[in-house]
Design a protein around this motif. Structure first.
Motif, PDB file in Angstrom:
ATOM      1  N   ARG A 206       1.046  -1.476   0.232  1.00  0.00           N
ATOM      2  CA  ARG A 206      -0.090  -0.640   0.445  1.00  0.00           C
ATOM      3  C   ARG A 206       1.172   0.911  -0.084  1.00  0.00           C
ATOM      4  O   ARG A 206       0.204   2.300  -0.174  1.00  0.00           O
ATOM      5  N   ASN A 207       2.152   1.338   0.293  1.00  0.00           N
ATOM      6  CA  ASN A 207       2.931   1.887   0.064  1.00  0.00           C
ATOM      7  C   ASN A 207       2.966   2.753  -1.313  1.00  0.00           C
ATOM      8  O   ASN A 207       2.948   4.447  -1.670  1.00  0.00           O
ATOM      9  N   ALA A 208       2.723   2.463  -2.062  1.00  0.00           N
ATOM     10  CA  ALA A 208       2.986   2.657  -3.219  1.00  0.00           C
ATOM     11  C   ALA A 208       1.592   3.326  -4.102  1.00  0.00           C
ATOM     12  O   ALA A 208       1.759   4.378  -4.564  1.00  0.00           O
ATOM     13  N   TYR A 209       0.200   3.328  -2.831  1.00  0.00           N
ATOM     14  CA  TYR A 209      -0.433   4.664  -3.596  1.00  0.00           C
ATOM     15  C   TYR A 209      -0.498   6.345  -2.888  1.00  0.00           C
ATOM     16  O   TYR A 209      -0.961   7.230  -3.360  1.00  0.00           O
ATOM     17  N   LEU A 210       1.308   6.157  -2.089  1.00  0.00           N
ATOM     18  CA  LEU A 210       1.395   7.738  -1.599  1.00  0.00           C
ATOM     19  C   LEU A 210       1.838   8.531  -2.243  1.00  0.00           C
ATOM     20  O   LEU A 210       2.731   7.597  -3.257  1.00  0.00           O
ATOM     21  N   THR A 211       1.859   9.498  -2.035  1.00  0.00           N
ATOM     22  CA  THR A 211       2.046  10.946  -2.948  1.00  0.00           C
ATOM     23  C   THR A 211       3.674  11.010  -2.579  1.00  0.00           C
ATOM     24  O   THR A 211       4.530  10.664  -1.285  1.00  0.00           O
ATOM     25  N   PRO A 212       5.037  11.366  -3.503  1.00  0.00           N
ATOM     26  CA  PRO A 212       5.934  11.676  -3.102  1.00  0.00           C
ATOM     27  C   PRO A 212       5.838  12.473  -1.620  1.00  0.00           C
ATOM     28  O   PRO A 212       6.083  12.047  -0.804  1.00  0.00           O
ATOM     29  N   GLU A 213       5.434  13.240  -1.195  1.00  0.00           N
ATOM     30  CA  GLU A 213       4.834  14.607  -0.109  1.00  0.00           C
ATOM     31  C   GLU A 213       4.466  13.514   0.402  1.00  0.00           C
ATOM     32  O   GLU A 213       5.054  14.009   2.482  1.00  0.00           O
ATOM     33  N   GLU A 214       3.880  12.912   0.721  1.00  0.00           N
ATOM     34  CA  GLU A 214       2.931  11.928   1.211  1.00  0.00           C
ATOM     35  C   GLU A 214       4.249  10.825   2.005  1.00  0.00           C
ATOM     36  O   GLU A 214       4.414  10.592   3.336  1.00  0.00           O
ATOM     37  N   ARG A 215       4.833  10.048   1.006  1.00  0.00           N
ATOM     38  CA  ARG A 215       5.647   8.897   1.307  1.00  0.00           C
ATOM     39  C   ARG A 215       7.083   9.815   2.350  1.00  0.00           C
ATOM     40  O   ARG A 215       7.366   9.053   3.507  1.00  0.00           O
ATOM     41  N   GLU A 216       7.755  11.124   1.786  1.00  0.00           N
ATOM     42  CA  GLU A 216       8.141  11.713   2.850  1.00  0.00           C
ATOM     43  C   GLU A 216       7.852  12.327   4.291  1.00  0.00           C
ATOM     44  O   GLU A 216       8.775  11.592   5.128  1.00  0.00           O
ATOM     45  N   ALA A 217       6.446  12.483   4.134  1.00  0.00           N
ATOM     46  CA  ALA A 217       5.807  12.719   5.385  1.00  0.00           C
ATOM     47  C   ALA A 217       5.711  11.318   5.953  1.00  0.00           C
ATOM     48  O   ALA A 217       6.121  11.778   7.116  1.00  0.00           O
ATOM     49  N   ALA A 218       5.528  10.033   5.580  1.00  0.00           N
ATOM     50  CA  ALA A 218       5.229   8.855   6.263  1.00  0.00           C
ATOM     51  C   ALA A 218       6.489   8.883   6.940  1.00  0.00           C
ATOM     52  O   ALA A 218       5.992   7.976   8.033  1.00  0.00           O
ATOM     53  N   ALA A 219       7.860   9.247   6.770  1.00  0.00           N
ATOM     54  CA  ALA A 219       8.436   8.329   7.670  1.00  0.00           C
ATOM     55  C   ALA A 219       8.735   9.182   9.447  1.00  0.00           C
ATOM     56  O   ALA A 219       9.376   8.398  10.000  1.00  0.00           O
ATOM     57  N   ALA A 220       8.333   9.875   9.046  1.00  0.00           N
ATOM     58  CA  ALA A 220       7.546  10.638  10.906  1.00  0.00           C
ATOM     59  C   ALA A 220       7.346   9.298  11.610  1.00  0.00           C
ATOM     60  O   ALA A 220       7.499   9.209  13.077  1.00  0.00           O
ATOM     61  N   LEU A 221       6.080   8.765  10.922  1.00  0.00           N
ATOM     62  CA  LEU A 221       5.702   7.301  11.700  1.00  0.00           C
ATOM     63  C   LEU A 221       6.142   6.357  12.408  1.00  0.00           C
ATOM     64  O   LEU A 221       6.634   6.059  13.298  1.00  0.00           O
ATOM     65  N   PRO A 222       7.884   5.653  11.524  1.00  0.00           N
ATOM     66  CA  PRO A 222       8.788   4.528  12.070  1.00  0.00           C
ATOM     67  C   PRO A 222      10.061   5.733  13.623  1.00  0.00           C
ATOM     68  O   PRO A 222       9.935   4.839  13.883  1.00  0.00           O
ATOM     69  N   ALA A 223       9.187   7.203  12.767  1.00  0.00           N
ATOM     70  CA  ALA A 223      10.434   7.690  13.994  1.00  0.00           C
ATOM     71  C   ALA A 223       9.555   7.767  15.317  1.00  0.00           C
ATOM     72  O   ALA A 223      10.285   8.055  16.559  1.00  0.00           O
ATOM     73  N   ALA A 224       8.435   8.129  15.084  1.00  0.00           N
ATOM     74  CA  ALA A 224       7.799   7.958  16.422  1.00  0.00           C
ATOM     75  C   ALA A 224       7.822   6.660  16.799  1.00  0.00           C
ATOM     76  O   ALA A 224       8.020   7.041  18.561  1.00  0.00           O
ATOM     77  N   MET A 225       7.732   5.693  16.544  1.00  0.00           N
ATOM     78  CA  MET A 225       7.500   4.762  17.413  1.00  0.00           C
ATOM     79  C   MET A 225       9.238   4.612  17.729  1.00  0.00           C
ATOM     80  O   MET A 225       9.281   3.878  19.052  1.00  0.00           O
TER      81      MET A 225
END
Ligand code: AMP
Length: 286
Positions: free
Chosen positions: A193-212
């Motif tokens: 499902r990461n393929a659904y992310l736009t480039p901007e969303e993909r970049e912002a999504a890095a906050a998730l593992p960082a928060a974990m």
């Protein structure tokens, strides 16, 4: 060097014939069920299968029973040729790619449901239809293939626990093994499902593992679960995540709630949150 094409079977009868032939030779068989759109996470499970058995069967079946009507069944990425080449290169011996009609013939009327315990919280709340669909299709796949061992990703940690419970409860006689989560360079868990992310969303999504990672650090320092969950939600909100389905610290075996005091090393942090139209999940052990 040209890669030999991966044999593919589409019927239960053909799958059973091949697996029975291997068993008669005394070979151990592993199975890796997938929904296709394969990435390194899936392939790592195939390689793990080959470490634990002599032949690894992968299945590709986008299972309509585990999608709610409003979910992404139609949009789910599909590409068997690419998947098949990747599986062959990873050392997979056979692809089982049944049709919906083969899996759910007319008159199909049975469901398998892990009714209580590990299926109840987290995804059980957010996607109430989900584990019934998963348990039904996985029990069918394991009965169809009858492998010695079946490998599932810790990426879908609760699913792994639900399947382990189901296999024990139904005496399926298959060892259920979890494989570690494969991650991108910025630690985002790999997902079709990461393929659904736009480039901007993909970049912002890095906050998730960082928060974990931060949450695991705070929990190890002895901070209480509730406070850590709140901090993770705040970080995700600031990073552009919209709806947060859950951020919860739970026991890694029973999925029971932990706290209110410091949690021990058996704890796990679970998250499901939306980046735009894409729902991302992850879990980290403390
Ligand atoms: P899916 O095709 O998404 O249904 O996943 C098929 C199997 O691959 C499941 O057992 C997943 O838990 C596993 N899987 C998916 N993503 C990953 C990943 N990033 N690392 C390890 N296993 C994964």
């Amino acid at each position: 060097m040209t890669q030999t094409a991966l044999p593919v079977v589409r019927t239960v009868a053909a799958l059973r014939a091949q697996v029975s032939a291997w068993k008669r030779e005394g070979l151990r068989v592993a199975m890796v069920p997938t929904m296709g759109a394969l990435h390194e996470g899936h392939l790592s499970l195939v390689r793990l299968g080959n470490q634990m058995a002599d032949r690894t069967v992968a299945s590709i079946f986008v299972n309509p029973a585990q999608f709610a009507p409003h979910e992404d069944f139609d949009a789910y990425p599909r590409g068997e040729d690419r998947d098949s080449a990747l599986l062959a290169a990873a050392g997979c011996a056979l692809l089982f790619a049944p049709t919906v009609g083969e899996m759910y013939p007319d008159g199909f009327a049975t469901t398998v449901n892990v009714a209580t315990g590990v299926s109840e919280p987290l995804e059980g709340v957010s996607r109430p239809h989900f584990f019934g669909g998963v348990a039904t299709v996985v029990s069918k796949l394991l009965n169809q293939c009858r492998p010695d061992v079946a490998i599932f990703g810790e990426k879908d940690y609760q699913q792994l626990l639900v399947i382990r419970r189901m296999a024990r409860d139904l005496d399926l006689g298959v060892e259920i093994v979890g494989g570690p989560t494969s991650r991108e360079a910025d630690d985002l868990a790999m997902s079709s499902r990461n393929a659904y992310l736009t480039p901007e969303e993909r970049e912002a999504a890095a906050a998730l593992p960082a928060a974990m990672a931060a949450a695991v650090g705070w929990l190890r320092e002895g901070q209480a679960a509730e406070g850590v969950e709140g901090r993770v939600k705040a970080i995700l909100g600031e990073a552009g995540f919209g709806k947060i389905d859950y951020v919860e610290v739970r026991d890694g075996e029973t999925l029971e709630r932990l706290g209110p005091g410091p949690v021990g090393s058996g704890a796990r942090v679970f998250v499901a949150a939306w980046m735009g139209k894409t729902r991302l999940i992850d879990n980290w052990g403390v």
